[in-house]
Scaffold this active site. Structure first.
Site, PDB file in Angstrom:
ATOM      1  CB  ILE A   1     -38.471   9.816   1.464  1.00 14.62           C
ATOM      2  CG1 ILE A   1     -38.797  10.091  -0.008  1.00 14.62           C
ATOM      3  CG2 ILE A   1     -39.307  10.699   2.371  1.00 14.62           C
ATOM      4  CD1 ILE A   1     -40.230   9.781  -0.377  1.00 14.62           C
ATOM      5  N   GLY A   2     -35.269   9.366   0.132  1.00 18.10           N
ATOM      6  CA  GLY A   2     -34.484   8.389  -0.599  1.00 18.10           C
ATOM      7  C   GLY A   2     -33.411   9.063  -1.416  1.00 18.10           C
ATOM      8  CB  VAL A   3     -29.967   8.902  -1.856  1.00 13.04           C
ATOM      9  CG1 VAL A   3     -28.871   9.335  -2.827  1.00 13.04           C
ATOM     10  CG2 VAL A   3     -30.105   9.901  -0.727  1.00 13.04           C
TER      11      VAL A   3
ATOM     12  CG  PHE B   1     -28.161  10.702 -12.484  1.00  9.42           C
ATOM     13  CD1 PHE B   1     -28.922   9.824 -13.237  1.00  9.42           C
ATOM     14  CD2 PHE B   1     -26.795  10.718 -12.653  1.00  9.42           C
ATOM     15  CE1 PHE B   1     -28.320   8.982 -14.156  1.00  9.42           C
ATOM     16  CE2 PHE B   1     -26.192   9.882 -13.578  1.00  9.42           C
ATOM     17  CZ  PHE B   1     -26.958   9.006 -14.327  1.00  9.42           C
TER      18      PHE B   1
ATOM     19  CB  VAL C   1     -36.764  10.314  -3.669  1.00 12.59           C
ATOM     20  CG1 VAL C   1     -38.281  10.248  -3.795  1.00 12.59           C
ATOM     21  CG2 VAL C   1     -36.100   9.587  -4.831  1.00 12.59           C
TER      22      VAL C   1
ATOM     23  CG  ASP D   1     -33.487  -1.892 -12.505  1.00 13.51           C
ATOM     24  OD1 ASP D   1     -32.712  -2.815 -12.193  1.00 13.51           O
ATOM     25  OD2 ASP D   1     -33.422  -0.752 -12.015  1.00 13.51           O
TER      26      ASP D   1
END
Length: 892
Positions: free
Chosen positions: A549-551, A554, A557, A667
């Site tokens: 579902i995500g990159v 490192f 996801v 962040d």
């Protein structure tokens, strides 16, 4: 999507505090050595000075007058959570009934008694077999068949303190008797006695009598002068934790944040006093001035408030009477009938038409009121009962504002006059806690080789999730049992005990066994669930690419399912990378101690076979960013955008003010604001976060990290991080939400590449309307838009001192939402003006009092590469270089 906890999870986590006051991190100032106090390190043979605060603890032996068989012992393990070795590393054990006798400085006043317990491992004593009773004074039973081991396990902390206010005695001495149960033993680590000032000199009113304005004369008071008390809760409403050293009157009390006890989603707002608060006749020992300088109220939403309550819920022992002390100080109202409200305790009217200005006759004047209520079982099988405290605006007087407030609350259990008893049952772990522990509640053994003595160090304990409210820690360590196939059941344990290293060293400092690999503090690791790699593979179908579902950072996801039907987000580092360890550790250290509606919850982690994996609540609607740019899933309405910004602001405000130390996220960006299936915003990704143990300097000096486009220019120049750095980044987020474009877009003309710079320039030139998201055209009132833009501009001030706090930002956003919902409601705008309000530079001679009321409300609750976007607004590079990124649009 659903989260892994129900909406009352926080109340469950803190329910064990109903029996024991969580006085973690308690220290002892020099007043402990004064003429009205006595502090004893039990089992110690000599007086010992605690270097951490300068106090001197005396040995206890000379106060034992009946002692058939007692033993001085030393703890074999020093838990890292202990604030000091004194008095916890020594104990006195009793195998038969034994009695201390202490001189009383003033037998006509109450005596404050604190008992310190550290149920650790002691030579020749199995602490889990310790059951005993404690009787004080003239036969007041403080504890009955009490197990400190069960108490620590249920509280999920290594040590705890029991606090009592003993009734005045007719004798010049106080006897304290320890009675072991059959075939058992008693123990105690430390004892404190302080002669009390007249803290309870007025009999309280029984809730349900005299509360109504028509029947005030019928009030019934309960005599308490002969009653002893046990402290159950002590809360600083709307404020931060107040440590014992910052308490007033030398009483060394701890005051805790109230947010975890608030019922439902109506958290109200936390407000700081906008007037100088003084005691004005109230004795200073009643409470520290910080309690009266903050409060929690319902906020400025009149239509909502009149149909709602501000409610707190506490778990208590049934079949006792409880005294509730309300601390009030209204620093806003300047005349009667401006803020009037009712107080209810367990649905009984305790006070009606509370008008603090009318009560005190002046602004910012502290006052206290005491009420009592009887709490009975719901049914014969109940071992605990709920105590509800609710405040509701009173509409009978047609007060100017529809609101309530409360500064502080203390709850005390009263002894039964007939039985002189304060003892409740031993605490038990709730069903929710059992689920988190995966039913492995039995003590587990971990054997480590102590090379210095060639003997085995045996560590036993039961793992449990921590209590967020007081930063408390686990009683003992537990290791994960593994079968030969590596498919052992899940448990909770320090991360270093599951590293690949086969060498385990015994720490000479704390006696804690440490392995190679990642270093995570024991309390952080034990407050998380440990997943085996087998469990993670099963949850993600062996990291099937269809579940990505995500990159980010490192690795990838994955969407996963654990425990049969619980959806989770599994963030896996790239096994071939040796980077990201610091972010991995920081994420666990931070999120294991934080629980808030607007922070993403960390469920657990896996450090197995070279993997670094974090498991979070699954956020079904992804990131805020992917709902803003073209190609987004759903076009967000302006109200949705406001509500998301408000939720994120609440999470950041909690980080800055709600924890023991200031936490700076470092962040803040739209990919780190996630949305659940109900569009509730949650701040995520704490891998770069910093905490300041001493923010008196105003900053933390640190290497610059963050994300380009959001980075605070002052932080970049000076390398000095403050919470105002988060405010700057959040200001960029606000403009990103308003304009629906990337914060950096190199394809645009040079002056437009940076959204922050371009938006400020357009705002100064009165052309900001040209770059606002076209989807919002003609859908936002000018008053609401002005307030939102003004807030974002102030966040982007070049110097941090000129930026508002997150509390001020939050208030402005809530006001903007109010202007959107009710364009005609301009109460908070002072004299009906809708222009911006400078919260940091207020000329108090030029604005009316109503403006002050509104303006001071606020709520509680560089990577190596920058984010670069191509023409399609997709991420081109940059987020791959930061581990702490749950979801990235590139992976969707």
């Amino acid at each position: 999507m659903r989260t892994t906890s129900n909406r009352n999870r926080n109340h469950i986590l803190v329910s064990f505090a109903t029996i024991f006051l969580l006085l973690s991190n308690a220290t002892h100032a020099e007043n402990n050595n004064g003429p009205n106090s006595l502090v004893l390190s039990c089992g110690s043979s000599d007086a010992i000075k605690d270097e951490s605060d300068g106090s001197t603890w005396q040995p206890d032996a000379k106060y034992l007058v009946v002692d058939d068989k007692s033993t001085s012992v030393k703890a074999e393990i020093q838990d890292p959570s202990l604030p000091s070795v004194i008095p916890y590393m020594t104990a006195r054990t009793f195998q038969s009934q034994s009695t201390y006798q202490f001189p009383l400085q003033n037998s006509t006043s109450r005596t404050l008694l604190r008992l310190h317990f550290y149920p650790s491992s002691y030579p020749n004593f199995n602490i889990s077999n310790s059951y005993f009773s404690v009787v004080a004074g003239g036969g007041v039973t403080l504890l009955n068949n009490f197990s400190a081991s069960l108490a620590a396990e249920a509280l999920s902390q290594a040590y705890f303190i029991k606090e009592y206010y003993l009734a005045p005695s007719q004798f010049p001495t106080l006897n304290l008797t320890f009675k072991p149960s059959d075939n058992s033993f008693a123990f105690i680590n430390g004892i404190e006695l302080i002669s009390m000032p007249p803290l309870f000199d007025t009999d309280p009113t029984l809730a349900g009598t005299g509360g109504s304005d028509d029947d005030f004369d019928a009030a019934v008071t309960i005599p308490i002068q002969s009653s002893s008390m046990e402290t159950m809760f002590r809360l600083n409403m709307g404020g931060q934790y107040i440590s014992p050293t910052n308490d007033s009157g030398g009483l060394m009390r701890s005051w805790y944040d109230d947010s975890l006890y608030i019922y439902g989603a109506a958290n109200g707002v936390a407000v700081e006093a906008n007037a100088t608060v003084g005691y004005k006749g109230l004795p200073s020992y009643i409470a520290p001035i910080d309690v009266y300088s903050t409060y929690r109220s319902m906020g400025a939403f009149k239509d909502v408030n009149k149909n709602a309550n501000l409610t707190w819920i506490f778990q208590v022992d049934p079949n006792f009477m409880y005294l509730l002390r309300f601390h009030w100080c209204d620093s806003e109202m300047t005349k009667p009938n401006q803020r009037v409200f009712d107080v209810f305790i367990n649905n009984k009217t305790a006070a009606s038409q509370v008008d603090l200005y009318a009560w005190t006759g002046s602004i910012a004047t502290p006052t206290i009121k005491d009420y009592v209520v009887q709490v009975n079982n719901k049914s014969a099988g109940d071992s605990q009962q709920q105590l509800w405290v609710a405040l509701h605006p009173n509409d009978k007087t047609k007060a100017e504002f529809v609101d309530v407030l409360l500064n502080g609350l203390e709850i005390f259990k009263l002894s039964d006059n007939a039985k002189s008893n304060l003892a409740g049952p031993n605490p038990t772990i709730s069903d929710m806690m059992k689920k988190y522990q995966q039913a492995q509640l039995a003590p587990i053994t971990f054997q480590a080789q102590d090379k210095s003595s060639n003997s085995n160090l045996l560590i036993t304990g039961a793992a449990a999730i921590g209590v967020a409210a007081a930063a408390v820690f686990l009683f003992a360590y537990s290791n994960k049992k593994r079968d030969p196939k590596g498919e052992g059941a899940t448990t909770w344990l320090p991360i270093s005990w599951n590293s690949n290293s086969t060498t385990i060293k015994s720490s000479s400092v704390s006696g804690r066994s440490q392995g190679g690999g990642t270093s995570i503090s024991t309390d952080a690791a034990c407050n998380c669930r440990y997943f085996s790699l087998t469990e993670i593979k099963n949850a993600t179908k062996n990291f099937d690419e269809s579940n990505v579902i995500g990159v980010g950072g490192f690795g990838k996801v994955y969407k996963g399912v654990v425990d049969g039907d619980t959806k989770v987000a599994v963030k896996r580092s790239n096994p071939s990378s040796e980077q990201g360890v610091n972010e991995f550790q920081t994420e666990i250290e931070m999120l294991s101690r934080l629980r808030h509606r607007h922070l993403v919850s960390l469920i657990g982690f896996c450090e197995d076979n070279g993997e670094m994996i974090l498991v979070y609540d699954y956020m079904g609607l992804g990131t805020l960013r992917e709902h803003l740019y073209k190609g987004n899933k759903i076009t967000l309405s302006w109200k949705q955008r406001l509500e998301i910004c408000i939720g994120a602001a609440r999470g950041l405000h909690y980080l800055h003010t709600g924890a023991k130390y200031t936490i700076i996220h470092r962040d803040v960006k739209t990919t780190n604001i996630l949305l659940d299936d109900k569009w509730v915003a949650k701040v995520s990704d704490f891998g770069l976060s910093k905490t300041g143990p001493n923010m008196n300097q105003g900053h933390v000096s640190t290497v610059v990290k963050g994300s380009f486009g959001y980075l605070d220019p002052e932080y970049f120049r000076r390398q000095q991080l403050t919470e105002k750095s988060d405010v700057y980044s959040f200001g960029v987020v606000l403009f990103e939400v308003l304009c629906a474009r990337p914060v950096l877009n190199p394809s645009l003309p040079k002056e437009q590449v940076s959204l922050a710079d371009w938006a400020l320039r357009c705002a100064r030139n009165k052309t900001l309307g040209d770059i606002i998201d076209p989807q919002l055209k003609d859908k936002v009132s000018q008053e609401c838009l002005n307030k939102f833009i003004d807030t974002a501009e102030k966040c982007l001030a070049d110097h941090g001192v000129d930026r508002p706090s997150m509390g001020d930002v939050l208030w402005n956003l809530e006001f903007a939402l109010q202007l959107h919902d009710n364009p005609e409601d301009k109460r908070a705008a002072g004299s009906g003006k809708t222009g911006s309000v400078d919260l940091d530079h207020i000329d108090q001679d030029k604005i009316d009092h109503n403006s002050l009321i509104a303006m001071h409300r606020n709520t509680l609750n560089l990577v190596d590469d920058d984010d670069v976007f191509d023409d399609d607004d997709a991420i081109k590079k940059g987020d791959e270089d930061i581990f702490s990124q749950i979801v990235n649009p590139k992976g969707r």
